[in-house]
Design a protein around this motif. Structure first.
Motif, mmCIF file in Angstrom:
data_model
loop_
_atom_site.group_PDB
_atom_site.id
_atom_site.type_symbol
_atom_site.label_atom_id
_atom_site.label_comp_id
_atom_site.label_asym_id
_atom_site.label_seq_id
_atom_site.Cartn_x
_atom_site.Cartn_y
_atom_site.Cartn_z
ATOM 1 N N LYS A 1 76.262 2.035 23.850
ATOM 2 C CA LYS A 1 77.633 1.539 24.289
ATOM 3 C C LYS A 1 77.981 0.059 24.101
ATOM 4 C CE LYS A 1 74.323 2.975 28.708
ATOM 5 N NZ LYS A 1 72.961 2.216 29.950
ATOM 6 N N ASN B 1 58.145 8.064 27.458
ATOM 7 C CA ASN B 1 58.206 9.169 28.443
ATOM 8 C C ASN B 1 59.050 10.359 27.347
ATOM 9 O OD1 ASN B 1 56.351 9.790 30.308
ATOM 10 N ND2 ASN B 1 57.231 9.583 31.896
ATOM 11 N N CYS C 1 51.218 1.375 35.123
ATOM 12 C CA CYS C 1 52.495 2.594 35.790
ATOM 13 C C CYS C 1 53.442 2.191 35.962
ATOM 14 C CB CYS C 1 51.905 3.675 36.282
ATOM 15 S SG CYS C 1 52.976 5.020 36.493
ATOM 16 N N TRP D 1 55.205 10.272 40.554
ATOM 17 C CA TRP D 1 55.002 10.928 39.399
ATOM 18 C C TRP D 1 53.617 10.162 39.234
ATOM 19 C CZ3 TRP D 1 54.305 7.308 34.327
ATOM 20 C CH2 TRP D 1 54.160 8.851 33.326
ATOM 21 N N THR E 1 66.329 4.777 37.606
ATOM 22 C CA THR E 1 64.926 5.859 37.640
ATOM 23 C C THR E 1 64.995 7.252 38.657
ATOM 24 O OG1 THR E 1 63.027 3.885 36.817
ATOM 25 C CG2 THR E 1 62.351 5.734 37.306
ATOM 26 N N ALA F 1 71.007 15.974 30.366
ATOM 27 C CA ALA F 1 69.901 16.560 31.475
ATOM 28 C C ALA F 1 70.308 18.348 31.680
ATOM 29 C CB ALA F 1 70.062 15.514 32.566
ATOM 30 N N THR G 1 58.824 6.737 40.094
ATOM 31 C CA THR G 1 57.606 6.091 39.028
ATOM 32 C C THR G 1 56.621 6.353 39.949
ATOM 33 O OG1 THR G 1 59.255 4.835 37.792
ATOM 34 C CG2 THR G 1 56.618 4.800 38.069
ATOM 35 N N LEU H 1 71.545 5.367 22.310
ATOM 36 C CA LEU H 1 72.753 4.603 23.332
ATOM 37 C C LEU H 1 72.735 3.622 23.933
ATOM 38 C CD1 LEU H 1 71.512 8.213 25.958
ATOM 39 C CD2 LEU H 1 74.091 7.631 24.481
ATOM 40 N N GLN I 1 58.903 14.019 35.350
ATOM 41 C CA GLN I 1 58.873 13.089 34.802
ATOM 42 C C GLN I 1 59.510 12.169 34.896
ATOM 43 O OE1 GLN I 1 58.209 13.979 30.738
ATOM 44 N NE2 GLN I 1 56.163 13.750 30.864
ATOM 45 N N PRO I 2 59.076 10.778 35.400
ATOM 46 C CA PRO I 2 59.875 9.580 35.477
ATOM 47 C C PRO I 2 61.005 9.466 34.106
ATOM 48 C CG PRO I 2 58.212 8.369 35.508
ATOM 49 C CD PRO I 2 58.288 9.933 35.295
ATOM 50 N N ASP J 1 57.704 1.351 28.100
ATOM 51 C CA ASP J 1 57.129 0.796 29.387
ATOM 52 C C ASP J 1 57.082 2.160 29.491
ATOM 53 O OD1 ASP J 1 59.127 2.490 31.040
ATOM 54 O OD2 ASP J 1 60.367 0.351 30.626
ATOM 55 N N PRO J 2 56.105 2.629 30.216
ATOM 56 C CA PRO J 2 55.582 4.444 30.277
ATOM 57 C C PRO J 2 57.125 4.530 30.837
ATOM 58 C CG PRO J 2 53.999 3.161 31.637
ATOM 59 C CD PRO J 2 55.188 1.764 30.736
ATOM 60 N N ILE J 3 57.615 4.860 31.407
ATOM 61 C CA ILE J 3 59.103 5.654 31.408
ATOM 62 C C ILE J 3 59.572 5.577 29.842
ATOM 63 C CG2 ILE J 3 61.578 6.227 33.352
ATOM 64 C CD1 ILE J 3 60.363 3.171 34.655
ATOM 65 N N SER K 1 68.248 -0.494 30.352
ATOM 66 C CA SER K 1 66.776 0.730 30.417
ATOM 67 C C SER K 1 65.075 -0.457 30.184
ATOM 68 C CB SER K 1 66.041 1.826 29.030
ATOM 69 O OG SER K 1 66.212 0.885 27.989
ATOM 70 N N LYS L 1 63.856 6.949 32.957
ATOM 71 C CA LYS L 1 65.532 6.006 33.466
ATOM 72 C C LYS L 1 67.074 6.551 33.545
ATOM 73 C CE LYS L 1 62.428 2.125 32.454
ATOM 74 N NZ LYS L 1 62.156 0.672 32.169
ATOM 75 N N CYS M 1 70.094 5.743 33.438
ATOM 76 C CA CYS M 1 70.946 4.556 32.361
ATOM 77 C C CYS M 1 70.815 4.947 31.343
ATOM 78 C CB CYS M 1 71.262 3.784 32.896
ATOM 79 S SG CYS M 1 69.841 2.425 31.382
ATOM 80 N N THR M 2 70.139 6.177 30.567
ATOM 81 C CA THR M 2 69.758 6.060 29.031
ATOM 82 C C THR M 2 69.552 7.111 28.594
ATOM 83 O OG1 THR M 2 69.082 3.924 28.788
ATOM 84 C CG2 THR M 2 68.792 4.601 27.046
ATOM 85 N N ILE M 3 70.503 8.255 29.242
ATOM 86 C CA ILE M 3 70.389 9.285 29.416
ATOM 87 C C ILE M 3 71.342 10.134 29.972
ATOM 88 C CG2 ILE M 3 69.197 10.273 31.637
ATOM 89 C CD1 ILE M 3 67.882 12.424 30.460
ATOM 90 N N GLY N 1 57.339 -0.971 33.959
ATOM 91 C CA GLY N 1 59.221 -0.456 33.642
ATOM 92 C C GLY N 1 59.714 -0.559 34.822
ATOM 93 N N ASN N 2 59.946 -1.236 36.242
ATOM 94 C CA ASN N 2 60.386 -0.746 37.050
ATOM 95 C C ASN N 2 60.221 -2.569 37.828
ATOM 96 O OD1 ASN N 2 58.834 1.660 36.918
ATOM 97 N ND2 ASN N 2 61.039 1.652 38.069
#
Lengths: 291, 159
Positions: free
Chosen positions: A43, A109, B127, B111, B48, B66, B108, A39, B54-55, A104-106, B42, B57, B59-61, B130-131
């Motif tokens: 973009k 996933n 954890c 979760w 998020t 979904a 996040t 993705l 589950q968290p 990172d963890p997110i 992302s 991002k 912007c990348t889905i 990523g934020n």
């Protein structure tokens, strides 16, 4: 605002369905799994598929299991599952150590092992792991399955042996009793791509190296590997000195480029240092030490 | 194409282009602007949201990806007028300055606490890696999440 060019979207309900969609729509169709590489490229219009085939519903490709003396990892296994897998932790610590420093963890996933291999980024971590462990890649098409060695899987940056009407379905790693493995990475900030990284396994027979594998990423190593250093080590005593000599062979063999992640000589230095660290820790683990 | 998904317990059906990203679907089509839109790559994590707990991002889905799933956004954290302990923790410990990263961090954190009700600070830092917060407020964010761990919602509070 970054928006992909228009495309059609369809969800695959099975591997056969995904293969049929790939055949029907031709080379302008792309599979999407986690989407965290594809993705962003769409973009930026670096990729412009006309058709996206969503394979996130293919839960039958989401597994990590023992199978005929090998570890079999389904292509849809998420990074988070690989990181947490007790089976992989038992046999190959290299997976957990590599996964801990992937994004990172997110993001972990969503991202999948199959997507990582097929994206074939020249700085990808799991590609180095696959090369180090001499994994086998199982590729399926409507006419059957074929297996390609991890070290023959990549056909240059962002290019793989997976054809337009094929799907990477499984990654297989042989179990090696009496072995240890490790992964070492240097990155600019948490979750970034590697400046350089090395992953290794060492299998011992007494004090000698019975077998070993060296995977290196982000430094232009041929097939993410360094076969010359492996050949040097096999049969020799597993000593700090021999590991340093093998790491020097890697230093001389890689072909890094200077870029925003660092100058080429620094990357070469890292290739040597990280290979040496990974080999020493792999050997220590093979001896049963807790390192 | 038509997509249907559950957002904060309510089912929505909308006509979208396949290329629409989930973050824009939530913000522009559903008006749920609590989910922020930041780096678009992302990296930053302000977008998020939770998908099936589950968290991810957003912007990348794609919104299309979904469809059929359960989405939870910052607007769904509060339950019947009672703030989630994570939200209360951010108030108690001053876990935000500008607030741009806050909705993402909170999703996040929720979760994390759902799977590990008593995380140490090291686990919290890993954890939320990523934020990204650019007010350099991680100290207070970690304290806020610890506060939430120490003050879990009681049975009656969220009913």
């Amino acid at each position: 605002m970054q928006v992909p060019a228009p495309f059609e979207y369809e969800r695959a309900t099975s591997v056969d369905h995904a293969l049929a969609l790939l055949e029907r729509h031709g080379p302008e169709a792309r599979l999407i799994a986690g989407g965290h590489s594809l993705l962003p490229m769409m973009k930026l219009r670096l990729a412009r598929p006309e058709m996206l085939i969503d394979i996130n519903d293919l839960s039958d490709l989401d597994y990590i299991k023992l199978d005929r003396g090998e570890i079999a990892i389904g292509a849809m296994a998420r990074h988070a599952a690989i990181l947490d897998s007790p089976l992989l932790a038992e046999h190959y610590r290299i997976f957990r150590e590599a996964e801990k420093v992937i994004a990172d963890p997110i993001v972990r996933n969503r991202g999948t092992i199959g997507g990582s291999f097929c994206q074939a980024d020249p700085s990808e971590d799991l590609s180095a792991v696959g090369s180090a462990l001499r994994a086998k890649m199982v590729i399926r098409s409507s006419s059957g399955t074929r297996t390609v060695a991890a070290r023959e899987f990549h056909d240059g940056p962002y290019q793989t042996m997976v054809g337009p009407s094929e799907i990477l379905v499984e990654i297989r790693v042989p179990i090696r009793p009496g072995s240890g493995s490790a992964y070492e990475k240097v990155e600019r900030r948490a979750g970034d791509w590697a400046i350089a990284a090395a992953g290794t396994f060492v299998q011992l027979s007494g004090d000698n190296v019975a077998d070993c594998g060296i995977g290196i990423t982000a430094v232009g190593a041929d097939h993410f590997a360094c076969a010359a250093a492996e050949d040097f080590l096999i049969g020799k005593p597993a000593t700090v000195e021999n590991f340093a000599a093998a790491a020097q062979i890697c230093h001389d063999a890689v072909a890094p480029q200077s870029d925003q992640r660092g100058p080429a000589d620094y990357k070469r230095h890292l290739a040597r240092e990280l290979t040496s660290r990974a080999l020493n820790r792999s050997a220590a683990r093979a001896r049963g030490e807790d390192v | 194409m038509q997509v249907t998904m559950t957002v904060n317990g309510e089912e929505f059906t909308r006509e979208v282009e396949p290329r629409m990203l989930l973050v824009h679907f939530l913000r522009d089509d559903l008006g749920l602007t609590g989910t922020h839109w930041g780096c678009d790559t992302s990296n930053c994590g302000v977008c998020t949201v939770q998908i099936d707990g589950q968290p991810v991002k957003s912007c990348t889905i794609l919104a299309a990806m979904a469809a059929g799933h359960e989405i939870r956004t910052i607007e769904g954290l509060e339950q019947n007028g009672t703030l989630d302990p994570v939200q209360q923790g951010f108030m108690q410990e001053h876990g935000l300055q500008c607030g741009f990263c806050t909705p993402g961090v909170m999703m996040t954190a929720r979760w994390l606490l759902d799977k590990n009700p008593d995380p140490d600070t090291e686990t919290i830092r890993e954890c939320i890696s990523g934020n990204i917060c650019r007010c350099t407020g991680y100290e207070n964010i970690v304290r806020a999440i610890r506060w939430a761990a120490e003050h879990p919602a009681t049975e009656g509070a969220s009913a």
